[in-house]
Design a protein around this motif. Structure first.
Motif, PDB file in Angstrom:
ATOM      1  N   GLY A   1      60.656  15.179 -25.225  1.00 45.91           N
ATOM      2  CA  GLY A   1      59.467  14.474 -25.761  1.00 45.91           C
ATOM      3  C   GLY A   1      58.188  14.721 -25.322  1.00 45.91           C
ATOM      4  N   LEU A   2      58.100  15.051 -23.874  1.00 35.65           N
ATOM      5  CA  LEU A   2      56.504  15.034 -23.329  1.00 35.65           C
ATOM      6  C   LEU A   2      56.077  16.389 -23.353  1.00 35.65           C
ATOM      7  CD1 LEU A   2      57.229  12.612 -20.521  1.00 35.65           C
ATOM      8  CD2 LEU A   2      55.668  12.061 -22.177  1.00 35.65           C
ATOM      9  N   LEU A   3      57.075  17.250 -23.480  1.00 38.64           N
ATOM     10  CA  LEU A   3      56.718  18.755 -23.110  1.00 38.64           C
ATOM     11  C   LEU A   3      56.724  19.613 -24.384  1.00 38.64           C
ATOM     12  CD1 LEU A   3      58.094  19.186 -19.654  1.00 38.64           C
ATOM     13  CD2 LEU A   3      55.821  18.497 -20.094  1.00 38.64           C
ATOM     14  N   ILE A   4      57.613  19.348 -25.464  1.00 43.24           N
ATOM     15  CA  ILE A   4      57.698  20.312 -26.433  1.00 43.24           C
ATOM     16  C   ILE A   4      56.379  20.534 -27.263  1.00 43.24           C
ATOM     17  CG2 ILE A   4      58.692  20.605 -28.674  1.00 43.24           C
ATOM     18  CD1 ILE A   4      61.249  19.495 -27.432  1.00 43.24           C
ATOM     19  N   ASN A   5      55.985  19.409 -28.087  1.00 43.48           N
ATOM     20  CA  ASN A   5      54.591  19.581 -28.645  1.00 43.48           C
ATOM     21  C   ASN A   5      54.043  18.235 -28.903  1.00 43.48           C
ATOM     22  OD1 ASN A   5      55.840  18.338 -30.772  1.00 43.48           O
ATOM     23  ND2 ASN A   5      56.068  20.307 -31.879  1.00 43.48           N
ATOM     24  N   GLN A   6      52.825  17.838 -29.418  1.00 40.17           N
ATOM     25  CA  GLN A   6      52.361  16.517 -29.420  1.00 40.17           C
ATOM     26  C   GLN A   6      52.957  15.719 -30.315  1.00 40.17           C
ATOM     27  OE1 GLN A   6      50.546  19.285 -30.542  1.00 40.17           O
ATOM     28  NE2 GLN A   6      49.687  19.107 -32.621  1.00 40.17           N
ATOM     29  N   TRP A   7      53.785  16.334 -31.473  1.00 41.68           N
ATOM     30  CA  TRP A   7      54.899  15.503 -32.361  1.00 41.68           C
ATOM     31  C   TRP A   7      56.034  14.934 -31.864  1.00 41.68           C
ATOM     32  CZ3 TRP A   7      52.171  13.464 -36.120  1.00 41.68           C
ATOM     33  CH2 TRP A   7      51.194  14.081 -36.703  1.00 41.68           C
ATOM     34  N   SER A   8      56.529  15.708 -30.821  1.00 40.73           N
ATOM     35  CA  SER A   8      57.689  14.969 -30.018  1.00 40.73           C
ATOM     36  C   SER A   8      57.091  14.028 -29.047  1.00 40.73           C
ATOM     37  CB  SER A   8      58.392  16.204 -29.348  1.00 40.73           C
ATOM     38  OG  SER A   8      57.475  16.661 -28.409  1.00 40.73           O
ATOM     39  N   PHE A   9      56.257  14.284 -28.573  1.00 38.23           N
ATOM     40  CA  PHE A   9      55.475  13.077 -27.780  1.00 38.23           C
ATOM     41  C   PHE A   9      55.139  11.777 -28.445  1.00 38.23           C
ATOM     42  CE2 PHE A   9      51.608  11.279 -25.929  1.00 38.23           C
ATOM     43  CZ  PHE A   9      52.173  10.999 -24.722  1.00 38.23           C
ATOM     44  N   PHE A  10      54.649  12.140 -29.768  1.00 42.33           N
ATOM     45  CA  PHE A  10      54.280  10.763 -30.601  1.00 42.33           C
ATOM     46  C   PHE A  10      55.661  10.168 -31.044  1.00 42.33           C
ATOM     47  CE2 PHE A  10      53.563   9.158 -34.886  1.00 42.33           C
ATOM     48  CZ  PHE A  10      52.792   8.293 -34.590  1.00 42.33           C
ATOM     49  N   ILE A  11      56.592  10.826 -31.487  1.00 45.79           N
ATOM     50  CA  ILE A  11      57.917  10.378 -31.906  1.00 45.79           C
ATOM     51  C   ILE A  11      58.473   9.600 -30.821  1.00 45.79           C
ATOM     52  CG2 ILE A  11      60.476  10.860 -32.670  1.00 45.79           C
ATOM     53  CD1 ILE A  11      59.090  13.179 -34.139  1.00 45.79           C
ATOM     54  N   LEU A  12      58.498  10.321 -29.516  1.00 40.06           N
ATOM     55  CA  LEU A  12      59.056   9.610 -28.516  1.00 40.06           C
ATOM     56  C   LEU A  12      58.526   8.296 -27.959  1.00 40.06           C
ATOM     57  CD1 LEU A  12      60.876   9.623 -25.860  1.00 40.06           C
ATOM     58  CD2 LEU A  12      58.934  11.110 -24.618  1.00 40.06           C
ATOM     59  N   PHE A  13      57.198   8.237 -28.129  1.00 47.25           N
ATOM     60  CA  PHE A  13      56.515   6.842 -27.936  1.00 47.25           C
ATOM     61  C   PHE A  13      56.622   5.802 -29.018  1.00 47.25           C
ATOM     62  CE2 PHE A  13      54.769   9.151 -24.151  1.00 47.25           C
ATOM     63  CZ  PHE A  13      54.511   7.887 -23.421  1.00 47.25           C
ATOM     64  N   THR A  14      56.863   6.330 -30.104  1.00 46.47           N
ATOM     65  CA  THR A  14      57.155   5.620 -31.242  1.00 46.47           C
ATOM     66  C   THR A  14      58.662   4.815 -31.142  1.00 46.47           C
ATOM     67  OG1 THR A  14      55.643   6.815 -33.005  1.00 46.47           O
ATOM     68  CG2 THR A  14      57.583   5.492 -33.986  1.00 46.47           C
ATOM     69  N   LEU A  15      59.439   5.663 -30.658  1.00 49.89           N
ATOM     70  CA  LEU A  15      60.888   5.175 -30.355  1.00 49.89           C
ATOM     71  C   LEU A  15      60.826   4.012 -29.281  1.00 49.89           C
ATOM     72  CD1 LEU A  15      63.196   8.389 -30.861  1.00 49.89           C
ATOM     73  CD2 LEU A  15      62.809   6.349 -32.359  1.00 49.89           C
ATOM     74  N   ILE A  16      60.065   4.464 -28.300  1.00 48.11           N
ATOM     75  CA  ILE A  16      59.985   3.336 -27.350  1.00 48.11           C
ATOM     76  C   ILE A  16      59.116   2.214 -27.785  1.00 48.11           C
ATOM     77  CG2 ILE A  16      58.948   3.142 -24.954  1.00 48.11           C
ATOM     78  CD1 ILE A  16      59.336   6.256 -24.299  1.00 48.11           C
ATOM     79  N   HIS A  17      58.380   2.253 -28.263  1.00 42.14           N
ATOM     80  CA  HIS A  17      57.217   1.424 -28.635  1.00 42.14           C
ATOM     81  C   HIS A  17      58.294   0.337 -29.651  1.00 42.14           C
ATOM     82  CE1 HIS A  17      54.032  -1.254 -30.776  1.00 42.14           C
ATOM     83  NE2 HIS A  17      54.672  -0.935 -31.753  1.00 42.14           N
TER      84      HIS A  17
END
Length: 119
Positions: free
Chosen positions: A25-41
């Motif tokens: 989630g952190l390293l693939i691209n900005q959208w995986s980062f965004f999705i990861l933090f959305t799920l965590i949120h």
């Protein structure tokens, strides 16, 4: 305390899986980062509300609009703070987050004022 080997294996495998999901989630691209933090949120909000319902019993009486509206308001704030690395054509996540945050905040305040049972 004795070491339970089966529990240790289960927790180790779960931790490795969690690390793989977090790193992807952190390293693939900005959208995986965004999705990861959305799920965590949303996961954190869900856990928080479950705890508060057990601790403070009158919180069980809030409506679903308030419960999910606060989650969405927090997500809008998160989108607003992500700034411009996430363009959607001509629309930026910064602008989208700001307007959604503003609309949701006004909606939730108006809902609380209009439908308040006691002053």
């Amino acid at each position: 305390m004795a070491l339970n080997l089966q529990t240790f294996k289960t927790r180790t495998l779960t931790a490795l899986l969690f690390v793989m999901i977090m790193l992807s989630g952190l390293l693939i691209n900005q959208w995986s980062f965004f999705i990861l933090f959305t799920l965590i949120h949303f996961g954190c909000w869900h856990e928080y509300q479950q705890l508060i319902k057990k601790i403070y019993l009158p919180y069980n009486g809030i409506g679903w609009v308030h419960e999910y509206g606060v989650m969405f308001l927090g997500w809008c704030f998160m989108v607003w703070r992500f700034h411009n690395p996430f363009p959607l054509g001509q629309v930026t996540m910064y602008g989208l987050g700001w307007y959604l945050f503003l609309l949701m905040a006004v909606f939730l305040m108006a809902k609380e004022i209009v439908f308040k049972k006691e002053i």
